[in-house]
Design an enzyme around this catalytic site. Sequence first.
Site, PDB file in Angstrom:
ATOM      1  N   HIS A 159       0.837  -1.226   0.000  1.00 31.69           N
ATOM      2  CA  HIS A 159       0.000   0.000   0.000  1.00 31.69           C
ATOM      3  C   HIS A 159       0.863   1.263   0.000  1.00 31.69           C
ATOM      4  O   HIS A 159       0.414   2.319   0.451  1.00 31.69           O
ATOM      5  CB  HIS A 159      -0.936   0.066   1.217  1.00 31.69           C
ATOM      6  CG  HIS A 159      -1.738  -1.174   1.458  1.00 31.69           C
ATOM      7  ND1 HIS A 159      -3.032  -1.333   1.030  1.00 31.69           N
ATOM      8  CD2 HIS A 159      -1.408  -2.337   2.092  1.00 31.69           C
ATOM      9  CE1 HIS A 159      -3.484  -2.538   1.403  1.00 31.69           C
ATOM     10  NE2 HIS A 159      -2.508  -3.172   2.037  1.00 31.69           N
ATOM     11  N   SER A 281      16.441  19.792 -17.363  1.00 34.49           N
ATOM     12  CA  SER A 281      15.282  20.628 -17.665  1.00 34.49           C
ATOM     13  C   SER A 281      15.756  21.841 -18.449  1.00 34.49           C
ATOM     14  O   SER A 281      16.878  22.304 -18.273  1.00 34.49           O
ATOM     15  CB  SER A 281      14.633  21.060 -16.352  1.00 34.49           C
ATOM     16  OG  SER A 281      13.963  22.294 -16.512  1.00 34.49           O
TER      17      SER A 281
END
Length: 436
Positions: A159, A281
């Site tokens: 989870h 970037s």
Amino acid sequence: MSEPIWKKSASVAVPEAVMRFLAGQDVVLDRELLPFDIRASRAHARGLARIGLLSDEQAGAIGRELDALSEAFAAGEFVLDDRFEDGHSAIEAWLTARLGETGKRIHAGRSRNDQVAVALRLYLLDRLDRLRDIALAIAEVALARAEREADVALPGHTHLQQAMPSSLGLWWAGHAEAFVDDADLAVRIREHLNASPLGTASGFGVNLALDRDGVAEELDFDRLVVNPQNAQAQRGKAELRALDALSAATGDLRRLAWDLSLFASQEFGFVTVPAAFCTGSSIMPNKHNPDAVELLRALHATVVGARAELESVLSLPSGYQRDLQDTKPPVLRAFARGLEGLALLPGLLGGLSWNVERMASAIRPAQYATDRANELVAEGLSFRDAYRRVGDELDALEARSPADSLAARVSLGGCGRLGLERIRARADALRPAAGD
Ligand code: ARG
């Protein structure tokens, strides 16, 4: 475009725009299939010679010209372009230009319907072999790292919440076994598809005693698709099965890529993706992005999309329908992109570097709760009572050494007994014997 091979004296000329639409991307797509179409044409010519429809000299000349075409194509001297309607017509045009009357004999007993089916079948078998090889190469890197990093602690999650202490050994072995499963599926599906549709012609057989078995054997097929109607029904259906194998692998790749992009985030900080697989970037000077991992994760979408496209095209009655031509783009695209991406994985996995300290220190004492409960079981307590006792005293759990916890996990497959030899034995059995 040169005259289509189906043109008759009384044919009404099909306008250029319509011809272009009908051909679609065929000549471009058929560039992938041409080597297989040439191979099948060579076997077909020899088959015709065996039943007396070509002399040995004629079959020999056709074989030589097909070899020459094969070489010219590989060298870029012959380009399959819109001078031709498709790859099949190009082969006949080449033979006829070089051999005249003899070249015009190649199409006896075949139709483009079984010609494209056999070329596609050979293509699929070839790509499934590659898929098996790549999946095994990935498993090999993962197994080697599982061995080397067997005892490196890694917090285990379910989870996305901390669960039990785990190890890189278990993580690597898990991905290794998944790719062995995928290699296994590729081999089984290859076996399932290993049948020749050649000699079924347009879908009804022909009134010539074709040596279908001999031709299939020469092409290394295990058996025939016996029924001509079924040979056409298998178009697209066979491709779907091959994509099942590919999607098993890209699905596993997606999960692995997810793990890596999570582990590479600053919040986890567990792993560094090799710089060769990252970009920056255009605006943020600080960025170092694992783009390759993300595009590898996206590969599965290409395969799922291809399956959906195929399923949609295949809503057809029995017999050849030209719609079937549109099964080619999704299949060729998915295999080209899928195998290209999967092939990058051994290098990427081999270059990962782990932040061992950070992974160990991310393990909190509460992660030892299950180990503690099982220790109480070993002392004689029922599991439910042990579970409650540990659950009530979670805060009292002390930090331990992950190494002890991992070493004690001796159930087969667990961190203390990874069973790598069993996974490796399966991988070894899937490798083709030398000379195969
Ligand atoms: N390009 C065609 C295909 O992929 C080849 C078969 C053409 N057959 C025909 N009957 N028009 O299906």
